[in-house]
Design a protein around this motif. Structure first.
Motif, PDB file in Angstrom:
ATOM      1  N   LEU A  70       0.838  -1.210   0.000  1.00 28.58           N
ATOM      2  CA  LEU A  70       0.000   0.000   0.000  1.00 28.58           C
ATOM      3  C   LEU A  70       0.868   1.253   0.000  1.00 28.58           C
ATOM      4  CD1 LEU A  70      -2.827  -0.956   2.543  1.00 28.58           C
ATOM      5  CD2 LEU A  70      -2.904  -1.014   0.048  1.00 28.58           C
ATOM      6  N   LYS A  71       1.962   1.219   0.743  1.00 27.54           N
ATOM      7  CA  LYS A  71       2.869   2.370   0.777  1.00 27.54           C
ATOM      8  C   LYS A  71       3.459   2.632  -0.603  1.00 27.54           C
ATOM      9  CE  LYS A  71       4.048   4.206   4.098  1.00 27.54           C
ATOM     10  NZ  LYS A  71       3.559   5.406   4.816  1.00 27.54           N
ATOM     11  N   ALA A  72       3.754   1.565  -1.351  1.00 28.96           N
ATOM     12  CA  ALA A  72       4.301   1.727  -2.703  1.00 28.96           C
ATOM     13  C   ALA A  72       3.290   2.385  -3.630  1.00 28.96           C
ATOM     14  CB  ALA A  72       4.717   0.372  -3.249  1.00 28.96           C
ATOM     15  N   LEU A  73       2.019   2.050  -3.476  1.00 28.25           N
ATOM     16  CA  LEU A  73       0.976   2.692  -4.281  1.00 28.25           C
ATOM     17  C   LEU A  73       0.806   4.152  -3.897  1.00 28.25           C
ATOM     18  CD1 LEU A  73      -1.644  -0.202  -4.198  1.00 28.25           C
ATOM     19  CD2 LEU A  73      -0.427   0.584  -6.233  1.00 28.25           C
ATOM     20  N   GLN A  74       0.819   4.409  -2.594  1.00 19.98           N
ATOM     21  CA  GLN A  74       0.658   5.786  -2.115  1.00 19.98           C
ATOM     22  C   GLN A  74       1.823   6.659  -2.552  1.00 19.98           C
ATOM     23  OE1 GLN A  74       0.338   5.118   2.087  1.00 19.98           O
ATOM     24  NE2 GLN A  74      -1.584   3.976   1.903  1.00 19.98           N
ATOM     25  N   ARG A  76       3.380   6.592  -5.222  1.00 20.39           N
ATOM     26  CA  ARG A  76       3.218   6.950  -6.635  1.00 20.39           C
ATOM     27  C   ARG A  76       1.915   7.683  -6.903  1.00 20.39           C
ATOM     28  NH1 ARG A  76       6.116   2.443  -5.852  1.00 20.39           N
ATOM     29  NH2 ARG A  76       7.894   2.008  -7.258  1.00 20.39           N
ATOM     30  N   ASN A  77       1.181   8.011  -5.824  1.00 22.51           N
ATOM     31  CA  ASN A  77      -0.088   8.741  -5.937  1.00 22.51           C
ATOM     32  C   ASN A  77      -1.115   7.984  -6.775  1.00 22.51           C
ATOM     33  OD1 ASN A  77       0.813  11.047  -4.437  1.00 22.51           O
ATOM     34  ND2 ASN A  77       1.943  11.716  -6.254  1.00 22.51           N
ATOM     35  N   LEU A  78      -1.049   6.659  -6.735  1.00 24.07           N
ATOM     36  CA  LEU A  78      -1.987   5.843  -7.500  1.00 24.07           C
ATOM     37  C   LEU A  78      -3.228   5.557  -6.656  1.00 24.07           C
ATOM     38  CD1 LEU A  78       0.493   3.273  -9.077  1.00 24.07           C
ATOM     39  CD2 LEU A  78      -0.654   5.178 -10.228  1.00 24.07           C
ATOM     40  N   PRO A  79      -4.405   5.866  -7.168  1.00 20.78           N
ATOM     41  CA  PRO A  79      -5.640   5.566  -6.421  1.00 20.78           C
ATOM     42  C   PRO A  79      -5.918   4.069  -6.422  1.00 20.78           C
ATOM     43  CG  PRO A  79      -6.172   6.478  -8.558  1.00 20.78           C
ATOM     44  CD  PRO A  79      -4.681   6.540  -8.445  1.00 20.78           C
ATOM     45  N   TYR A  80      -6.420   3.572  -5.332  1.00 22.43           N
ATOM     46  CA  TYR A  80      -6.689   2.139  -5.233  1.00 22.43           C
ATOM     47  C   TYR A  80      -7.832   1.914  -4.256  1.00 22.43           C
ATOM     48  CZ  TYR A  80      -4.157   2.543  -0.809  1.00 22.43           C
ATOM     49  OH  TYR A  80      -3.763   2.922   0.450  1.00 22.43           O
ATOM     50  N   ASP A  81      -8.398   0.729  -4.319  1.00 22.79           N
ATOM     51  CA  ASP A  81      -9.395   0.289  -3.346  1.00 22.79           C
ATOM     52  C   ASP A  81      -8.814  -0.866  -2.556  1.00 22.79           C
ATOM     53  OD1 ASP A  81     -12.036   1.703  -3.520  1.00 22.79           O
ATOM     54  OD2 ASP A  81     -11.729   1.251  -5.641  1.00 22.79           O
ATOM     55  N   GLU A  82      -8.919  -0.785  -1.249  1.00 23.26           N
ATOM     56  CA  GLU A  82      -8.407  -1.816  -0.360  1.00 23.26           C
ATOM     57  C   GLU A  82      -9.548  -2.675   0.154  1.00 23.26           C
ATOM     58  OE1 GLU A  82      -6.000  -2.286   3.900  1.00 23.26           O
ATOM     59  OE2 GLU A  82      -6.465  -0.304   3.094  1.00 23.26           O
ATOM     60  N   ILE A  83      -9.391  -3.976   0.029  1.00 26.45           N
ATOM     61  CA  ILE A  83     -10.335  -4.930   0.618  1.00 26.45           C
ATOM     62  C   ILE A  83      -9.604  -5.615   1.763  1.00 26.45           C
ATOM     63  CG2 ILE A  83     -11.804  -6.945   0.242  1.00 26.45           C
ATOM     64  CD1 ILE A  83     -11.961  -6.192  -2.693  1.00 26.45           C
ATOM     65  N   SER A  84      -9.853  -5.163   2.966  1.00 25.99           N
ATOM     66  CA  SER A  84      -9.166  -5.697   4.135  1.00 25.99           C
ATOM     67  C   SER A  84      -9.881  -6.950   4.630  1.00 25.99           C
ATOM     68  CB  SER A  84      -9.118  -4.646   5.253  1.00 25.99           C
ATOM     69  OG  SER A  84      -8.620  -5.227   6.451  1.00 25.99           O
ATOM     70  N   LEU A  85      -9.172  -8.063   4.588  1.00 24.85           N
ATOM     71  CA  LEU A  85      -9.755  -9.311   5.070  1.00 24.85           C
ATOM     72  C   LEU A  85      -9.786  -9.366   6.588  1.00 24.85           C
ATOM     73  CD1 LEU A  85      -8.215 -11.859   2.543  1.00 24.85           C
ATOM     74  CD2 LEU A  85     -10.302 -10.513   2.368  1.00 24.85           C
ATOM     75  N   THR A  86      -9.031  -8.500   7.237  1.00 24.70           N
ATOM     76  CA  THR A  86      -9.133  -8.394   8.690  1.00 24.70           C
ATOM     77  C   THR A  86     -10.457  -7.743   9.063  1.00 24.70           C
ATOM     78  OG1 THR A  86      -6.736  -8.178   8.895  1.00 24.70           O
ATOM     79  CG2 THR A  86      -8.057  -7.477  10.772  1.00 24.70           C
ATOM     80  N   ASP A  87     -10.821  -6.694   8.325  1.00 19.81           N
ATOM     81  CA  ASP A  87     -12.066  -5.996   8.606  1.00 19.81           C
ATOM     82  C   ASP A  87     -13.281  -6.732   8.039  1.00 19.81           C
ATOM     83  OD1 ASP A  87     -10.518  -4.060   9.780  1.00 19.81           O
ATOM     84  OD2 ASP A  87     -10.486  -2.763   8.022  1.00 19.81           O
ATOM     85  N   ARG A  88     -13.090  -7.396   6.896  1.00 27.24           N
ATOM     86  CA  ARG A  88     -14.190  -8.124   6.247  1.00 27.24           C
ATOM     87  C   ARG A  88     -13.756  -9.573   5.982  1.00 27.24           C
ATOM     88  NH1 ARG A  88     -18.219  -4.666   4.728  1.00 27.24           N
ATOM     89  NH2 ARG A  88     -17.659  -2.459   4.562  1.00 27.24           N
ATOM     90  N   PRO A  89     -13.732 -10.404   7.013  1.00 23.71           N
ATOM     91  CA  PRO A  89     -13.272 -11.783   6.830  1.00 23.71           C
ATOM     92  C   PRO A  89     -14.133 -12.594   5.870  1.00 23.71           C
ATOM     93  CG  PRO A  89     -14.222 -11.455   9.023  1.00 23.71           C
ATOM     94  CD  PRO A  89     -14.083 -10.108   8.409  1.00 23.71           C
ATOM     95  N   SER A  90     -15.384 -12.168   5.647  1.00 21.37           N
ATOM     96  CA  SER A  90     -16.245 -12.902   4.714  1.00 21.37           C
ATOM     97  C   SER A  90     -15.744 -12.811   3.280  1.00 21.37           C
ATOM     98  CB  SER A  90     -17.682 -12.382   4.798  1.00 21.37           C
ATOM     99  OG  SER A  90     -17.739 -11.002   4.475  1.00 21.37           O
ATOM    100  N   ARG A  91     -14.879 -11.825   2.983  1.00 19.21           N
ATOM    101  CA  ARG A  91     -14.331 -11.695   1.635  1.00 19.21           C
ATOM    102  C   ARG A  91     -13.145 -12.638   1.403  1.00 19.21           C
ATOM    103  NH1 ARG A  91     -15.694  -7.031  -1.117  1.00 19.21           N
ATOM    104  NH2 ARG A  91     -14.897  -8.258  -2.877  1.00 19.21           N
ATOM    105  N   THR A  92     -12.734 -13.377   2.425  1.00 22.54           N
ATOM    106  CA  THR A  92     -11.639 -14.329   2.274  1.00 22.54           C
ATOM    107  C   THR A  92     -11.963 -15.383   1.226  1.00 22.54           C
ATOM    108  OG1 THR A  92     -11.000 -14.006   4.585  1.00 22.54           O
ATOM    109  CG2 THR A  92     -10.156 -15.968   3.490  1.00 22.54           C
ATOM    110  N   ALA A  93     -13.214 -15.840   1.198  1.00 24.44           N
ATOM    111  CA  ALA A  93     -13.621 -16.833   0.202  1.00 24.44           C
ATOM    112  C   ALA A  93     -13.504 -16.279  -1.210  1.00 24.44           C
ATOM    113  CB  ALA A  93     -15.053 -17.284   0.484  1.00 24.44           C
ATOM    114  N   ASP A  94     -13.791 -14.978  -1.385  1.00 24.76           N
ATOM    115  CA  ASP A  94     -13.641 -14.362  -2.708  1.00 24.76           C
ATOM    116  C   ASP A  94     -12.198 -14.436  -3.179  1.00 24.76           C
ATOM    117  OD1 ASP A  94     -16.317 -13.715  -2.737  1.00 24.76           O
ATOM    118  OD2 ASP A  94     -16.026 -11.690  -1.981  1.00 24.76           O
ATOM    119  N   LEU A  95     -11.270 -14.089  -2.281  1.00 23.48           N
ATOM    120  CA  LEU A  95      -9.856 -14.107  -2.656  1.00 23.48           C
ATOM    121  C   LEU A  95      -9.395 -15.525  -2.965  1.00 23.48           C
ATOM    122  CD1 LEU A  95      -7.121 -12.727  -2.988  1.00 23.48           C
ATOM    123  CD2 LEU A  95      -6.754 -13.005  -0.530  1.00 23.48           C
ATOM    124  N   GLU A  96      -9.823 -16.469  -2.160  1.00 24.57           N
ATOM    125  CA  GLU A  96      -9.390 -17.850  -2.364  1.00 24.57           C
ATOM    126  C   GLU A  96      -9.873 -18.384  -3.709  1.00 24.57           C
ATOM    127  OE1 GLU A  96      -8.905 -21.908   0.297  1.00 24.57           O
ATOM    128  OE2 GLU A  96     -10.313 -20.354   0.919  1.00 24.57           O
TER     129      GLU A  96
END
Length: 613
Positions: A70-74, A76-96
């Motif tokens: 994330l620091k590398a993206l910041q 370079r001033n690149l906009p991004y969306d973060e999907i935190s699996l710590t905050d949203r553990p239900s999205r773990t299945a999506d990543l897998e």
């Protein structure tokens, strides 16, 4: 074309859905007409695109590897969306389902999977040197921004706002003062605050030799009284009464002939010892009393909380210290900055609560609960040791660290190696292991003990601590994170060679009796490519070769102390990791002779929140 106008008026539809509807309605139109209409829809849709939604997606957790990406993206001033699996553990299945393993970080540019930390950084460096664009942001605006926004109508696994319950992790419970002390000025403060104030004013520390034993970080009683008077401008009698309270509270200890009468390590009991205001009697602060034992910042009183809750709170506190001590340039962990972090001494104080774990409470836990507890304690202590005693770079330093760095749990002293043996079910620590007899032995436990950035890996599992409820799934994720790291597992099928980190050699018997069985175990958790390659090697009747190499620790360190086996408890030198060499013994001016993070005058301690009045 009224239907076309209707399609263009639907802002909630994605570009692909709109184009699909056009093709469905106008199947009899010529290719030229369809192409023309598609371009108009695309043109209008592009104007409505939000600049930060659904173009660069990063699956993360609250771990150091994710923060570095994330620091590398910041940077370079690149906009991004973060999907935190710590905050949203239900999205773990999506990543897998997207990449085949629930490990982070994972970088996607639109729908293209770039990879984890190493491949992500490599991709961004390629953007830095683009021949067509001056900056990565210019490349993003020209090539990525015009792409359609990802939403639920496309692949909701990549949609940043694709629902899923959000878990708000509760903050750690406030540390109860339990014991407070009245300063020489009359102000009443917790013991932690008194310790930090004393570290700032104590005279230069010396090495004091008594009957052949060298005691370091000591100071004469007379020098302490003189320094206190100079600091607070109080009478000698008031300073003497204050020092007596320090002895009673266990913040100060005599060194040498009176020490054995003052303190009993097993029950933290202190006998009354008269303070000697002389230049021949030496004393030492509790935080320097046993530098080889990590959690001895203070002696915890006889008060107990639920041991699982205590460890959860410690993990949260240490994670907070780490994530707020990253280098501003590259996102690497700066151990020097961690030692100066205002929360560092709060953690050092809190981790001493492990001293008073109730053994009966441990006996009452289930097998899954005990296993999760011991894994979490080891991960905390390993991370703690890297900040406090330094990063062991060489093989000999790693061996020395494992056998000499210790910690106190339930009044018993364990080395890091003894704790690993305990987790393996081999009775590490002799009779002390009986308190953890319910541990579930599993070869995946070894992956869990050596996962994440602290063990040199660029992959992390999507959780912060093990829980009894999800233990089996978490062990699978820890194994996948470990075996996906190329430094740990690399397959060279053309050479019939497999390169493995030395952990597989050291604990070979825990995985399998022979090499084929070992590779079969590794294959279960390896990347898709390595799984195929290992399968071909195992199916081939010809011989293969396994090459072992030492792990690379400290590769995520920006600046920090490097472990020195000969000087444990005396001094650690500071240097930039960019040199990739062990620093000289001279070190940096930022840290001097204090083994626990402060110099002779506590240069690395943060005292801005503490005052004598």
């Amino acid at each position: 074309w009224p239907e076309r106008e209707a399609v263009m008026a639907m802002p909630s539809k994605s570009l692909s859905s709109s184009l699909s509807l056009i093709n469905h309605i106008y199947t009899k139109r010529s290719d030229r007409e369809i192409k023309s209409s598609s371009q108009q829809v695309r043109s209008k849709a592009t104007k409505a695109i939000k600049p930060t939604m659904g173009r660069i997606i990063v699956f993360t957790s609250h771990d150091l590897n994710s923060q570095q990406l994330l620091k590398a993206l910041q940077k370079r001033n690149l906009p991004y969306d973060e999907i935190s699996l710590t905050d949203r553990p239900s999205r773990t299945a999506d990543l897998e389902s997207l990449v085949g393993a629930a490990i982070v970080p994972q970088l996607f540019i639109h729908t293209r999977h770039v990879g984890g930390l190493e491949r992500g950084l490599k991709e961004l460096k390629r953007w830095d040197h683009s021949a067509r664009f001056d900056t990565p942001l210019a490349k993003y605006e020209a090539e990525v921004l015009p792409l359609p926004e990802i939403d639920d109508d496309d692949d909701d696994r990549l949609a940043p706002n694709a629902g899923g319950y959000r878990v708000v992790d509760s903050p750690p419970a406030p540390i109860q003062p339990h014991t407070v002390i009245k300063l020489v000025t009359g102000k009443t403060v917790p013991l932690r605050e008194a310790t930090e104030l004393l570290k700032a004013v104590i005279p230069p520390m010396e090495a004091h030799k008594v009957k052949g034993t060298t005691h370091r970080n000591c100071f004469a009683g007379k020098d302490l009284i003189r320094q206190l008077q100079k600091q607070v401008d109080e009478s000698e009698s008031q300073c003497l009464r204050f020092v007596k309270r320090l002895l009673e509270a266990g913040i100060l200890h005599p060194v040498g002939q009176h020490a054995h009468r003052h303190r009993n390590n097993n029950n933290n009991h202190h006998e009354a010892v008269e303070f000697q205001n002389t230049s021949k009697d030496y004393y030492r602060l509790q935080c320097y009393e046993a530098p080889e034992i990590l959690n001895t910042y203070r002696l915890w009183p006889n008060t107990r909380r639920n041991c699982v809750t205590v460890v959860e709170d410690l993990a949260k506190r240490l994670t907070t210290v780490e994530l707020t001590s990253l280098d501003d340039t590259d996102g690497l962990l700066d151990y020097q900055k961690a030692r100066q972090n205002p929360e560092w001494h709060v953690f050092e104080d809190a981790v001493c609560e492990l001293q008073q774990f109730d053994k009966n409470d441990i006996h009452a836990l289930s097998g899954a609960e005990v296993t999760a507890l011991v894994l979490n304690i080891y991960n905390i202590m390993q991370r703690y040791s890297l900040v406090k005693v330094g990063v062991p770079v060489s093989h000999s330093d790693r061996q020395h660290c494992a056998t000499h760095v210790k910690f106190n749990v339930a009044g018993e002293i364990y080395t890091l190696k003894e704790w690993v043996e305990l987790v393996r079910g081999h009775g590490g620590g002799g009779g002390k292991s009986k308190h953890f007899a319910k541990i579930r032995t599993d070869c995946r436990n070894l992956f869990a003990l050596h996962m994440g950035a602290h063990s040199g890996s660029t992959w992390s599992p999507p959780f912060q601590r093990f829980t009894a409820q999800h233990l089996s799934d978490q062990l699978d994720q820890a194994a996948a994170a470990f075996c996906s790291e190329e430094r740990n597992v690399a397959v060279r099928r053309k050479d019939a060679k497999v390169e493995l980190v030395a952990l597989f050699k050291q604990y070979h018997g825990d995985f399998s009796r022979d090499d084929r069985g070992l590779l079969a175990t590794v294959r279960k958790y390896a990347t898709a490519r390595n799984e195929v390659e290992l399968g071909k090697i195992l199916d081939d009747k010809e011989s293969f070769k396994i090459v072992y190499h030492d792990p690379e620790l400290g590769c995520h360190v920006s600046a920090g102390p490097w472990y020195n086996a000969k000087e444990l408890g005396l001094m650690h030198s500071m240097a930039s990791k960019k040199s990739r060499r062990r620093p000289s013994s001279g070190g940096s001016k930022a840290l001097s002779k204090d083994p626990l993070g402060g110099s002779e005058h506590s240069m690395s301690s943060n005292h801005s929140n503490y005052s004598w009045r």
